[in-house]
Design a protein around this motif. Structure first.
Motif, PDB file in Angstrom:
ATOM      1  N   ARG A   1      -8.348 -65.601  56.273  1.00 40.19           N
ATOM      2  CA  ARG A   1      -8.443 -64.489  55.759  1.00 40.19           C
ATOM      3  C   ARG A   1      -9.724 -63.571  56.344  1.00 40.19           C
ATOM      4  O   ARG A   1      -9.535 -62.376  56.483  1.00 40.19           O
ATOM      5  CB  ARG A   1      -8.265 -64.472  54.071  1.00 40.19           C
ATOM      6  CG  ARG A   1      -7.218 -64.752  53.754  1.00 40.19           C
ATOM      7  CD  ARG A   1      -6.794 -64.952  52.159  1.00 40.19           C
ATOM      8  NE  ARG A   1      -5.611 -65.350  51.975  1.00 40.19           N
ATOM      9  CZ  ARG A   1      -5.338 -65.790  50.730  1.00 40.19           C
ATOM     10  NH1 ARG A   1      -6.168 -65.933  49.792  1.00 40.19           N
ATOM     11  NH2 ARG A   1      -4.071 -66.020  50.684  1.00 40.19           N
TER      12      ARG A   1
ATOM     13  N   ARG B   1      -8.006 -71.037  53.911  1.00 36.58           N
ATOM     14  CA  ARG B   1      -7.536 -69.746  53.290  1.00 36.58           C
ATOM     15  C   ARG B   1      -8.693 -68.785  53.602  1.00 36.58           C
ATOM     16  O   ARG B   1      -8.578 -67.501  53.964  1.00 36.58           O
ATOM     17  CB  ARG B   1      -7.054 -69.695  51.967  1.00 36.58           C
ATOM     18  CG  ARG B   1      -5.671 -70.142  51.844  1.00 36.58           C
ATOM     19  CD  ARG B   1      -5.223 -70.131  50.465  1.00 36.58           C
ATOM     20  NE  ARG B   1      -4.084 -70.819  50.453  1.00 36.58           N
ATOM     21  CZ  ARG B   1      -3.801 -71.427  49.114  1.00 36.58           C
ATOM     22  NH1 ARG B   1      -4.578 -71.386  48.122  1.00 36.58           N
ATOM     23  NH2 ARG B   1      -2.781 -72.142  49.022  1.00 36.58           N
ATOM     24  N   LYS B   2      -9.925 -69.099  53.124  1.00 37.92           N
ATOM     25  CA  LYS B   2     -10.971 -67.990  53.109  1.00 37.92           C
ATOM     26  C   LYS B   2     -11.522 -67.670  54.527  1.00 37.92           C
ATOM     27  O   LYS B   2     -11.423 -66.585  54.907  1.00 37.92           O
ATOM     28  CB  LYS B   2     -12.296 -68.730  52.364  1.00 37.92           C
ATOM     29  CG  LYS B   2     -13.571 -67.865  52.126  1.00 37.92           C
ATOM     30  CD  LYS B   2     -14.406 -68.434  51.398  1.00 37.92           C
ATOM     31  CE  LYS B   2     -15.691 -67.546  51.423  1.00 37.92           C
ATOM     32  NZ  LYS B   2     -16.938 -68.025  50.685  1.00 37.92           N
TER      33      LYS B   2
ATOM     34  N   PHE C   1      -9.364 -66.974  47.492  1.00 40.11           N
ATOM     35  CA  PHE C   1      -9.036 -67.848  48.255  1.00 40.11           C
ATOM     36  C   PHE C   1      -8.100 -68.930  47.519  1.00 40.11           C
ATOM     37  O   PHE C   1      -7.346 -69.783  48.284  1.00 40.11           O
ATOM     38  CB  PHE C   1     -10.200 -68.810  48.709  1.00 40.11           C
ATOM     39  CG  PHE C   1     -11.317 -69.425  47.524  1.00 40.11           C
ATOM     40  CD1 PHE C   1     -10.777 -70.587  46.982  1.00 40.11           C
ATOM     41  CD2 PHE C   1     -12.219 -68.603  46.956  1.00 40.11           C
ATOM     42  CE1 PHE C   1     -11.719 -71.040  46.008  1.00 40.11           C
ATOM     43  CE2 PHE C   1     -12.856 -69.201  45.861  1.00 40.11           C
ATOM     44  CZ  PHE C   1     -12.649 -70.304  45.606  1.00 40.11           C
ATOM     45  N   TRP C   2      -8.272 -68.885  46.402  1.00 39.93           N
ATOM     46  CA  TRP C   2      -7.191 -69.684  45.608  1.00 39.93           C
ATOM     47  C   TRP C   2      -5.748 -69.303  45.552  1.00 39.93           C
ATOM     48  O   TRP C   2      -4.987 -70.064  44.998  1.00 39.93           O
ATOM     49  CB  TRP C   2      -8.063 -70.052  44.067  1.00 39.93           C
ATOM     50  CG  TRP C   2      -7.825 -68.794  43.411  1.00 39.93           C
ATOM     51  CD1 TRP C   2      -6.993 -68.220  42.622  1.00 39.93           C
ATOM     52  CD2 TRP C   2      -9.072 -68.102  43.075  1.00 39.93           C
ATOM     53  NE1 TRP C   2      -7.358 -67.004  41.858  1.00 39.93           N
ATOM     54  CE2 TRP C   2      -8.768 -67.017  42.252  1.00 39.93           C
ATOM     55  CE3 TRP C   2     -10.313 -68.092  43.665  1.00 39.93           C
ATOM     56  CZ2 TRP C   2      -9.576 -65.889  41.919  1.00 39.93           C
ATOM     57  CZ3 TRP C   2     -11.280 -67.048  43.183  1.00 39.93           C
ATOM     58  CH2 TRP C   2     -11.044 -66.054  42.344  1.00 39.93           C
TER      59      TRP C   2
ATOM     60  N   TRP D   1      -8.375 -74.348  50.447  1.00 39.02           N
ATOM     61  CA  TRP D   1      -8.896 -73.089  49.988  1.00 39.02           C
ATOM     62  C   TRP D   1     -10.078 -72.616  51.173  1.00 39.02           C
ATOM     63  O   TRP D   1     -10.256 -71.456  51.551  1.00 39.02           O
ATOM     64  CB  TRP D   1      -9.763 -73.359  48.882  1.00 39.02           C
ATOM     65  CG  TRP D   1      -9.129 -73.484  47.547  1.00 39.02           C
ATOM     66  CD1 TRP D   1      -7.708 -73.208  47.435  1.00 39.02           C
ATOM     67  CD2 TRP D   1      -9.610 -73.937  46.308  1.00 39.02           C
ATOM     68  NE1 TRP D   1      -7.463 -73.210  46.266  1.00 39.02           N
ATOM     69  CE2 TRP D   1      -8.394 -73.633  45.260  1.00 39.02           C
ATOM     70  CE3 TRP D   1     -10.809 -74.258  45.705  1.00 39.02           C
ATOM     71  CZ2 TRP D   1      -8.615 -74.204  43.939  1.00 39.02           C
ATOM     72  CZ3 TRP D   1     -10.701 -74.689  44.484  1.00 39.02           C
ATOM     73  CH2 TRP D   1      -9.691 -74.614  43.463  1.00 39.02           C
ATOM     74  N   SER D   2     -10.896 -73.580  51.763  1.00 39.51           N
ATOM     75  CA  SER D   2     -11.663 -73.288  52.777  1.00 39.51           C
ATOM     76  C   SER D   2     -11.045 -72.605  54.216  1.00 39.51           C
ATOM     77  O   SER D   2     -11.520 -71.632  54.636  1.00 39.51           O
ATOM     78  CB  SER D   2     -12.273 -74.792  53.522  1.00 39.51           C
ATOM     79  OG  SER D   2     -13.170 -74.328  54.456  1.00 39.51           O
TER      80      SER D   2
END
Length: 76
Positions: free
Chosen positions: A44, A40-41, A73-74, A37-38
Motif C-alpha cells: 500500500r 499489505r503495509k 494494514f489490518w 499485514w507486513s
C-alpha cells in the motif's frame, strides 16, 4: 483421468504430516497473519508512491490508489 484424492508428490508431506500441537498451530497462524499485514503495509505504501504513468499501466486512477494506500494494514 487423475483421481481427485491423489496429491502431487511435493504436496504429500503437507497432506500426510502429523498434526502439530495447538500452540504450534497458533504460532504459525500468528506468523502468517503478521506476514500478511507486513505485505499489505509495504504494498500500500508503494502503491501510493506510484506516478500517474505507472498507475495508468496497472489500470488505476490516482483516487483509487490513494484510497487503497490509506487503508490500515489490518483491513483486507
Amino acid at each position: 483421468m487423475t483421481n481427485v484424492t491423489e496429491h502431487p508428490t511435493h504436496l504429500a508431506y503437507l497432506t500426510n504430516r502429523p498434526a502439530l500441537p495447538m500452540v504450534a498451530e497458533a504460532a504459525i497462524g500468528f506468523a502468517v497473519l503478521v506476514t500478511k499485514w507486513s505485505v499489505r503495509k509495504r504494498t500500500r505504501r508503494q502503491l501510493s508512491r506510484l506516478d500517474a504513468h505507472q498507475l495508468r499501466d496497472i489500470g488505476l486512477q490516482r483516487e483509487d490508489a490513494m484510497r487503497e494506500g490509506t487503508l490500515p494494514f489490518w483491513r483486507p
